[in-house]
Design a protein around this motif. Structure first.
Motif, short mmCIF file in Angstrom:
data_model
loop_
_atom_site.label_atom_id
_atom_site.label_comp_id
_atom_site.label_asym_id
_atom_site.label_seq_id
_atom_site.Cartn_x
_atom_site.Cartn_y
_atom_site.Cartn_z
N THR A 162 -45.22 101.53 -5.16
CA THR A 162 -44.96 99.94 -5.22
C THR A 162 -46.13 99.42 -5.67
N MET A 163 -45.61 98.31 -6.53
CA MET A 163 -46.57 97.38 -7.44
C MET A 163 -47.30 98.25 -8.68
N SER A 164 -46.72 99.41 -9.13
CA SER A 164 -47.27 100.32 -10.00
C SER A 164 -46.72 100.50 -11.29
N LEU A 165 -45.26 99.71 -11.40
CA LEU A 165 -44.44 99.93 -12.49
C LEU A 165 -45.10 99.07 -13.74
N THR A 166 -45.17 99.75 -14.98
CA THR A 166 -45.55 99.07 -16.06
C THR A 166 -44.56 99.45 -17.14
N ASP A 167 -44.85 99.09 -18.54
CA ASP A 167 -44.15 99.48 -19.59
C ASP A 167 -44.12 100.89 -19.70
N GLU A 168 -45.58 101.56 -19.46
CA GLU A 168 -45.54 103.02 -19.85
C GLU A 168 -44.78 103.75 -18.63
N SER A 169 -44.06 103.12 -17.64
CA SER A 169 -43.34 103.96 -16.63
C SER A 169 -41.93 104.35 -17.25
N LEU A 170 -41.49 103.35 -18.27
CA LEU A 170 -40.16 103.47 -18.76
C LEU A 170 -39.95 104.72 -19.39
N ILE A 171 -40.73 105.35 -20.11
CA ILE A 171 -40.22 106.57 -20.78
C ILE A 171 -39.91 107.82 -19.92
N LYS A 172 -40.49 107.60 -18.62
CA LYS A 172 -39.92 108.72 -17.52
C LYS A 172 -39.08 108.24 -16.62
N MET A 173 -39.01 106.80 -16.60
CA MET A 173 -38.09 106.46 -15.62
C MET A 173 -36.53 106.19 -16.16
N ILE A 174 -36.52 105.84 -17.31
CA ILE A 174 -35.32 105.88 -17.85
C ILE A 174 -34.40 107.13 -17.67
N PRO A 175 -34.80 108.50 -17.82
CA PRO A 175 -34.18 109.45 -17.86
C PRO A 175 -33.76 109.86 -16.33
N LYS A 176 -34.75 109.47 -15.34
CA LYS A 176 -34.35 109.54 -13.96
C LYS A 176 -33.22 108.82 -13.45
N VAL A 177 -33.18 107.61 -14.06
CA VAL A 177 -32.01 106.54 -13.84
C VAL A 177 -30.79 107.09 -14.36
N SER A 178 -30.81 107.71 -15.72
CA SER A 178 -29.62 108.22 -16.33
C SER A 178 -29.09 109.37 -15.59
N LYS A 179 -30.01 110.36 -15.07
CA LYS A 179 -29.46 111.47 -14.13
C LYS A 179 -28.71 111.03 -12.84
N ILE A 180 -29.26 109.94 -12.38
CA ILE A 180 -28.85 109.44 -11.22
C ILE A 180 -27.29 108.79 -11.60
N PHE A 181 -27.13 108.05 -12.69
CA PHE A 181 -26.05 107.29 -12.92
C PHE A 181 -24.80 108.48 -13.44
N ASN A 182 -25.34 109.18 -13.94
CA ASN A 182 -24.33 110.44 -14.35
C ASN A 182 -23.84 111.15 -12.98
N GLU A 183 -24.54 111.14 -11.98
CA GLU A 183 -24.23 111.63 -10.74
C GLU A 183 -23.31 111.05 -10.04
N ALA A 184 -23.55 109.75 -9.97
CA ALA A 184 -22.88 108.76 -9.07
C ALA A 184 -21.90 108.05 -9.78
N GLU A 185 -21.81 107.98 -11.12
CA GLU A 185 -20.92 107.43 -11.91
C GLU A 185 -20.44 106.17 -11.38
N PRO A 186 -21.34 104.91 -11.45
CA PRO A 186 -20.86 103.75 -10.69
C PRO A 186 -20.10 103.02 -11.75
N GLU A 187 -19.08 102.38 -11.37
CA GLU A 187 -18.31 101.32 -12.16
C GLU A 187 -18.90 100.03 -12.10
N ILE A 188 -19.53 99.69 -10.93
CA ILE A 188 -20.23 98.37 -10.82
C ILE A 188 -21.60 98.49 -10.43
#
Length: 223
Positions: A77-103
């Motif tokens: 917590t309190m550690s996220l910065t612009d540099e976090s994005l490069i690794k964070m986006i693929p992690k979110v992508s993997k979760i969304f492809n698993e959960a397939e949220p509509e909303i």
């Protein structure tokens, strides 16, 4: 049944911003998942007791709210910065492809807390229709103690365009928030039950109901 995911940087964001709406989804038979991007750790100076109690809070909210699956990124917590994005986006992508949220219910982009802003940017990068065709709606929610303290610049203003009547769920929402007892205070502290009721009363008056939650629509696809 609709598949829903609520995204929070910190546990309690989801109840503050859309607890009533999530309760409404679950009562209608929708599946609600929960993505939390940060966690607390003893290496940051948090006591083991606090780390354990936070985990207990998360599990209790999951059970009492009726969450299907919790996804955790476990950034400190309190550690996220612009540099976090490069690794964070693929992690979110993997979760969304698993959960397939509509909303998707998402933190407001201009909240004062940097964890909120980076979380927002990571999630929005994973809503492109040609890569995530299952995403039909993306809505920003307002989070007391962060949204109202964001910089008051024209491009940052939270503009509610979608309202949900939560009159039936207001009491349960407040009970869920009480689970996060360490995050609550007495008025005029922003995260107070009185302030939560004040905001939902104001949003309710906007649409002619007792209590409501407000959202800013970022995407609404009707196929």
């Amino acid at each position: 049944m609709k598949k829903v995911i609520v995204v929070s940087a910190h546990p309690d964001d989801e109840i503050l911003g859309c607890g009533g709406t999530l309760l409404k989804h679950i009562e209608k038979g929708d599946q609600v998942d929960w993505l939390i991007t940060t966690s607390v750790f003893t290496s940051q100076g948090f006591t083991k007791e606090r780390v354990d109690s936070r985990e207990e809070e998360i599990q209790k909210v999951k059970e009492e709210l009726g969450i299907n699956t919790i996804y955790r990124l476990d950034y400190p917590t309190m550690s996220l910065t612009d540099e976090s994005l490069i690794k964070m986006i693929p992690k979110v992508s993997k979760i969304f492809n698993e959960a397939e949220p509509e909303i998707i219910y998402l933190l407001n982009r201009s909240d004062a807390h940097s964890d909120h802003n980076i979380t927002f940017r990571s999630v929005m990068a994973c809503t492109k229709s040609f890569r995530y065709p299952f995403v039909k709606r993306v809505l920003m929610y307002e989070c007391i103690s962060e949204t109202e303290f964001g910089p008051t610049l024209p491009e940052n203003v939270f503009m509610p365009t979608y309202f949900v009547d939560i009159s039936k769920y207001r009491d349960k929402k407040n009970e869920l928030m009480k689970i996060y007892s360490s995050e609550l205070g007495e008025h005029p502290f922003p995260r107070s039950l009185r302030n939560m009721d004040a905001l939902s009363t104001f949003r309710g008056a906007t649409i002619g109901v007792e209590f409501a939650e407000a959202f800013q629509v970022l995407k609404w696809i009707d196929k």
